[in-house]
Design a protein around this motif. Structure first.
Motif, PDB file in Angstrom:
ATOM      1  N   ALA A 126       0.701  -1.247  -0.005  1.00 33.10           N
ATOM      2  CA  ALA A 126      -0.017  -0.250   0.051  1.00 33.10           C
ATOM      3  C   ALA A 126       0.940   1.359   0.011  1.00 33.10           C
ATOM      4  CB  ALA A 126      -1.080  -0.004   1.201  1.00 33.10           C
ATOM      5  N   MET A 127       1.906   1.343   0.571  1.00 37.15           N
ATOM      6  CA  MET A 127       2.996   2.385   0.649  1.00 37.15           C
ATOM      7  C   MET A 127       3.702   2.609  -0.677  1.00 37.15           C
ATOM      8  SD  MET A 127       4.333   2.514   4.602  1.00 37.15           S
ATOM      9  CE  MET A 127       4.846   0.760   4.698  1.00 37.15           C
ATOM     10  N   SER A 128       3.947   1.756  -1.279  1.00 38.05           N
ATOM     11  CA  SER A 128       4.537   2.072  -2.635  1.00 38.05           C
ATOM     12  C   SER A 128       3.812   2.967  -3.381  1.00 38.05           C
ATOM     13  CB  SER A 128       4.802   0.727  -3.331  1.00 38.05           C
ATOM     14  OG  SER A 128       5.442   0.806  -4.371  1.00 38.05           O
ATOM     15  N   VAL A 129       4.689   3.777  -4.209  1.00 41.26           N
ATOM     16  CA  VAL A 129       4.192   4.628  -5.034  1.00 41.26           C
ATOM     17  C   VAL A 129       4.512   4.185  -6.741  1.00 41.26           C
ATOM     18  CG1 VAL A 129       4.399   6.564  -3.868  1.00 41.26           C
ATOM     19  CG2 VAL A 129       6.377   6.021  -5.056  1.00 41.26           C
ATOM     20  N   LYS A 130       5.071   3.001  -6.700  1.00 40.53           N
ATOM     21  CA  LYS A 130       5.382   2.515  -8.089  1.00 40.53           C
ATOM     22  C   LYS A 130       4.817   1.038  -8.176  1.00 40.53           C
ATOM     23  CE  LYS A 130       7.770   5.787 -10.022  1.00 40.53           C
ATOM     24  NZ  LYS A 130       7.322   6.513 -11.320  1.00 40.53           N
ATOM     25  N   PRO A 131       4.358   0.189  -9.192  1.00 41.59           N
ATOM     26  CA  PRO A 131       3.971  -1.031  -9.199  1.00 41.59           C
ATOM     27  C   PRO A 131       4.903  -2.120  -8.389  1.00 41.59           C
ATOM     28  CG  PRO A 131       3.720  -0.093 -11.300  1.00 41.59           C
ATOM     29  CD  PRO A 131       4.291   0.992 -10.535  1.00 41.59           C
ATOM     30  N   VAL A 132       4.492  -2.897  -7.874  1.00 41.11           N
ATOM     31  CA  VAL A 132       5.499  -4.048  -7.248  1.00 41.11           C
ATOM     32  C   VAL A 132       5.146  -5.291  -7.616  1.00 41.11           C
ATOM     33  CG1 VAL A 132       6.272  -4.728  -4.753  1.00 41.11           C
ATOM     34  CG2 VAL A 132       5.416  -2.266  -5.220  1.00 41.11           C
ATOM     35  N   ASP A 133       6.166  -6.024  -8.120  1.00 43.90           N
ATOM     36  CA  ASP A 133       6.102  -7.265  -8.373  1.00 43.90           C
ATOM     37  C   ASP A 133       5.476  -8.159  -7.271  1.00 43.90           C
ATOM     38  OD1 ASP A 133       6.938  -6.866 -11.148  1.00 43.90           O
ATOM     39  OD2 ASP A 133       8.971  -7.463 -10.913  1.00 43.90           O
ATOM     40  N   SER A 134       4.704  -8.935  -7.154  1.00 46.64           N
ATOM     41  CA  SER A 134       3.965  -9.490  -6.221  1.00 46.64           C
ATOM     42  C   SER A 134       3.572 -11.072  -6.716  1.00 46.64           C
ATOM     43  CB  SER A 134       2.894  -9.086  -5.730  1.00 46.64           C
ATOM     44  OG  SER A 134       3.251  -7.565  -5.820  1.00 46.64           O
ATOM     45  N   GLU A 135       3.364 -12.073  -5.849  1.00 42.33           N
ATOM     46  CA  GLU A 135       2.811 -13.284  -5.956  1.00 42.33           C
ATOM     47  C   GLU A 135       1.902 -13.737  -4.902  1.00 42.33           C
ATOM     48  OE1 GLU A 135       4.619 -17.613  -7.250  1.00 42.33           O
ATOM     49  OE2 GLU A 135       6.036 -16.333  -6.322  1.00 42.33           O
ATOM     50  N   ILE A 136       0.521 -14.150  -5.581  1.00 43.18           N
ATOM     51  CA  ILE A 136      -0.343 -14.614  -4.834  1.00 43.18           C
ATOM     52  C   ILE A 136      -0.664 -16.226  -4.928  1.00 43.18           C
ATOM     53  CG2 ILE A 136      -1.483 -12.421  -4.270  1.00 43.18           C
ATOM     54  CD1 ILE A 136      -3.443 -13.015  -6.459  1.00 43.18           C
ATOM     55  N   ILE A 172       8.781   3.300  -1.482  1.00 42.09           N
ATOM     56  CA  ILE A 172       8.199   3.994  -0.477  1.00 42.09           C
ATOM     57  C   ILE A 172       8.875   5.422  -0.050  1.00 42.09           C
ATOM     58  CG2 ILE A 172       7.303   4.052   2.119  1.00 42.09           C
ATOM     59  CD1 ILE A 172       7.474   0.837   1.970  1.00 42.09           C
ATOM     60  N   PRO A 173       7.906   6.564  -0.211  1.00 44.86           N
ATOM     61  CA  PRO A 173       8.461   7.906  -0.172  1.00 44.86           C
ATOM     62  C   PRO A 173       8.935   8.109   1.335  1.00 44.86           C
ATOM     63  CG  PRO A 173       6.822   7.860  -1.503  1.00 44.86           C
ATOM     64  CD  PRO A 173       6.672   6.389  -1.003  1.00 44.86           C
ATOM     65  N   ARG A 174       9.753   8.923   1.607  1.00 45.80           N
ATOM     66  CA  ARG A 174      10.289   9.251   2.976  1.00 45.80           C
ATOM     67  C   ARG A 174       9.394   9.929   3.689  1.00 45.80           C
ATOM     68  NH1 ARG A 174      16.567  11.621   2.419  1.00 45.80           N
ATOM     69  NH2 ARG A 174      17.747   9.236   1.868  1.00 45.80           N
ATOM     70  N   LYS A 175       8.419  10.738   2.956  1.00 43.99           N
ATOM     71  CA  LYS A 175       7.374  11.627   3.516  1.00 43.99           C
ATOM     72  C   LYS A 175       6.361  10.564   3.884  1.00 43.99           C
ATOM     73  CE  LYS A 175       7.997  16.148   1.218  1.00 43.99           C
ATOM     74  NZ  LYS A 175       7.489  17.044   0.251  1.00 43.99           N
ATOM     75  N   THR A 176       6.233   9.638   3.449  1.00 42.91           N
ATOM     76  CA  THR A 176       5.278   8.569   3.681  1.00 42.91           C
ATOM     77  C   THR A 176       5.464   7.719   5.012  1.00 42.91           C
ATOM     78  OG1 THR A 176       4.397   8.196   1.336  1.00 42.91           O
ATOM     79  CG2 THR A 176       3.896   6.278   2.879  1.00 42.91           C
ATOM     80  N   VAL A 180       3.622   7.888   8.286  1.00 46.16           N
ATOM     81  CA  VAL A 180       2.872   6.510   8.995  1.00 46.16           C
ATOM     82  C   VAL A 180       3.499   6.255  10.286  1.00 46.16           C
ATOM     83  CG1 VAL A 180       3.140   3.959   8.543  1.00 46.16           C
ATOM     84  CG2 VAL A 180       2.452   5.403   6.793  1.00 46.16           C
ATOM     85  N   SER A 181       4.743   6.581  10.492  1.00 46.74           N
ATOM     86  CA  SER A 181       5.623   6.073  11.728  1.00 46.74           C
ATOM     87  C   SER A 181       5.123   7.355  12.964  1.00 46.74           C
ATOM     88  CB  SER A 181       6.974   6.024  11.529  1.00 46.74           C
ATOM     89  OG  SER A 181       7.552   7.239  11.111  1.00 46.74           O
ATOM     90  N   ASP A 182       4.998   8.340  12.633  1.00 46.92           N
ATOM     91  CA  ASP A 182       4.630   9.667  13.496  1.00 46.92           C
ATOM     92  C   ASP A 182       3.252   9.300  14.009  1.00 46.92           C
ATOM     93  OD1 ASP A 182       5.265  11.777  14.946  1.00 46.92           O
ATOM     94  OD2 ASP A 182       5.148  13.245  13.225  1.00 46.92           O
ATOM     95  N   GLU A 183       3.059   9.858  15.389  1.00 46.21           N
ATOM     96  CA  GLU A 183       1.748  10.005  15.857  1.00 46.21           C
ATOM     97  C   GLU A 183       0.891  11.011  15.706  1.00 46.21           C
ATOM     98  OE1 GLU A 183       0.544   7.514  18.286  1.00 46.21           O
ATOM     99  OE2 GLU A 183       2.428   6.476  17.425  1.00 46.21           O
ATOM    100  N   LEU A 193      -0.384  14.554   3.517  1.00 49.13           N
ATOM    101  CA  LEU A 193      -0.029  13.992   2.093  1.00 49.13           C
ATOM    102  C   LEU A 193      -0.819  14.653   1.104  1.00 49.13           C
ATOM    103  CD1 LEU A 193      -0.509  10.484   3.649  1.00 49.13           C
ATOM    104  CD2 LEU A 193       1.592  11.268   2.559  1.00 49.13           C
ATOM    105  N   TYR A 194      -1.929  15.186   1.421  1.00 44.52           N
ATOM    106  CA  TYR A 194      -2.772  15.809  -0.019  1.00 44.52           C
ATOM    107  C   TYR A 194      -1.921  17.210  -0.185  1.00 44.52           C
ATOM    108  CZ  TYR A 194      -6.133  18.792  -2.126  1.00 44.52           C
ATOM    109  OH  TYR A 194      -6.949  19.492  -3.203  1.00 44.52           O
ATOM    110  N   ASN A 195      -1.579  17.963   0.779  1.00 44.22           N
ATOM    111  CA  ASN A 195      -0.682  19.218   0.436  1.00 44.22           C
ATOM    112  C   ASN A 195       0.883  19.080  -0.257  1.00 44.22           C
ATOM    113  OD1 ASN A 195      -2.908  21.079   0.993  1.00 44.22           O
ATOM    114  ND2 ASN A 195      -2.201  20.939   3.341  1.00 44.22           N
ATOM    115  N   TRP A 196       1.262  17.813   0.017  1.00 43.73           N
ATOM    116  CA  TRP A 196       2.405  17.336  -0.617  1.00 43.73           C
ATOM    117  C   TRP A 196       2.387  16.932  -2.029  1.00 43.73           C
ATOM    118  CZ3 TRP A 196       4.244  14.289   4.312  1.00 43.73           C
ATOM    119  CH2 TRP A 196       4.755  15.243   5.303  1.00 43.73           C
ATOM    120  N   GLY A 197       1.331  16.875  -2.231  1.00 42.63           N
ATOM    121  CA  GLY A 197       0.943  16.515  -3.912  1.00 42.63           C
ATOM    122  C   GLY A 197       0.715  14.991  -4.176  1.00 42.63           C
TER     123      GLY A 197
END
Length: 409
Positions: A126-136, A172-176, A180-183, A193-197
């Motif tokens: 979910a945190m990725s901004v690019k497609p991620v190779d995955s297997e289900i 995963i962007p640093r801003k994300t 996510v890690s901050d309270e 996130l919205y104001n960061w574009g």
């Protein structure tokens, strides 16, 4: 026009005569989409590049269905789940995109602290901004069902998930990471996130995956869409209330995926109203179409938009973004007419995009409201009087005008 989805009518028509009056048969169209992807997804192991994408259901809350969406395609698949970039796509395109995304579903408690390895992998996706190779790995071959929803884009094929694995590191962007890690409260995280574009649907994905807020929980996709659009809309409303009003009456119009969107802006203090009608022959239409509506003044809507539901927040956000860019406020009425061309509901994103495109397509400016309404008649199929009878803003404006003249006597 004959009644839609009548078993006898459909049997006579067989999708060839279009007796329902629609430009295409919704049953055959969905059948064609299913057949076009059937061979690609007809297996238990699916490997591909997730756009990235996930889905969280609402049924059974707080025990919900959740899972990653993975297509049997490698490479750049971001277009498969980028609703705000589908402005040039058709309903058939959207159904095809969703039908390619295979969902491996599992039951999970919304409390992410109770999650295991698989859900943690889904959160990384979910945190990725690019497609991620995955297997289900699925318990059985996926079943394709295109269910109608006015909120989320239709969910495609799915089956019970046995295992899920990311086969490459997500971007995963640093801003994300920071958010996510901050309270931070969910509202503050959304606005940062919205104001960061960041893309609106990226933020929705983070909220759904239980990554935002202090007490982090999974949020059903449908709820996340409305929550994010409502949160951003409230903040933009607070901002534009500080601006001067526009100077003239303005009219905008755009038709998108069988939906007609007209917007009237008035040179008055902020208020917003959505007037919506499903025309005769449309998916949820009737022989006597009725106008539904929700509205708010500068204090915001009371409770939830009970009649127009998620469409309200999507339409409001698109107009507020336009006014914010202009640094102006206005009184707003959005007219939505749903025509028979909208043969399959594809999600509230089309309302978001349709109204946004309308705000980029001005019809004209007028000195009086009556002039604007006269021009509006040319773009509506339902008689304008039906809308005028229902509109809270127009009734309120008329009453204030009468009060004004009465007090002058």
């Amino acid at each position: 026009m004959m009644k839609l989805f009548n078993s006898k009518l459909c049997a006579l028509c067989k999708g060839r005569k279009l007796l329902c009056g629609r430009p295409t048969c919704p049953i055959l169209e969905r059948f064609r989409v299913v057949k076009s992807v059937e061979q690609k997804i007809n297996r238990r192991e699916i490997f591909g590049s997730s756009p990235p994408s996930l889905f969280v259901g609402e049924y059974g809350y707080p025990k919900v269905r959740v899972g990653p969406l993975v297509p049997p395609i490698e490479g750049n698949t971001s277009h498969l789940d980028s609703p705000l970039k589908w402005e040039n796509k058709t309903i058939k395109d959207v159904l095809y995109y969703r039908s390619l995304l295979v969902m491996g579903e599992m039951k999970a408690d919304v409390n992410v602290r109770k999650s295991g390895r698989i859900l943690e992998e889904v959160q990384e996706l979910a945190m990725s901004v690019k497609p991620v190779d995955s297997e289900i790995l699925l318990k059985r071959r996926p079943i394709l069902k295109v269910l109608p929803s006015e909120f989320a884009p239709p969910v495609g094929p799915r089956a019970e998930l046995l295992d899920f694995e990311l086969t490459e590191n997500p971007r995963i962007p640093r801003k994300t990471d920071y958010v996510v890690s901050d309270e931070l409260k969910a509202e503050e995280a959304i606005m940062r996130l919205y104001n960061w574009g960041f893309d609106e649907y990226y933020i929705i994905r983070l909220l759904s995956a239980g990554l935002l807020g202090i007490n982090k929980k999974l949020v059903p996709t449908r709820w996340s869409i409305t929550a994010v659009q409502d949160t951003i809309g409230k903040k933009l409303r607070e901002e534009i209330l500080r601006y001067d009003t526009i100077n003239e009456f303005e009219l905008y119009f755009y038709e998108f995926l069988g939906n007609r969107y007209a917007v009237i802006l008035m040179p008055e203090t902020y208020a917003f109203e959505l007037l919506e009608v499903w025309l005769k022959g449309s998916l949820f239409g009737s022989d006597e179409p009725e106008v539904i509506h929700d509205y708010e003044d500068f204090r915001g809507i009371k409770g939830y938009a009970e009649e127009t539901t998620g469409a309200y927040y999507a339409a409001r956000l698109s107009v507020l973004e336009s006014l914010r860019w202009r640094r102006r406020q206005a009184r707003i009425i959005v007219f939505r007419e749903v025509t028979p061309k909208y043969y399959a509901p594809v999600g509230v994103w089309q309302i978001r995009v349709g109204v946004k495109k309308a705000m980029e397509n001005p019809v004209g400016k007028f000195n009086t409201l009556q002039e604007a309404l006269n021009e509006l008649r040319k773009f509506l199929e339902l008689e304008l009087e039906k809308y005028l009878e229902k509109s809270w803003i127009l009734r309120l404006r008329k009453q204030r005008t009468l009060d004004y003249y009465f007090n002058m006597m």
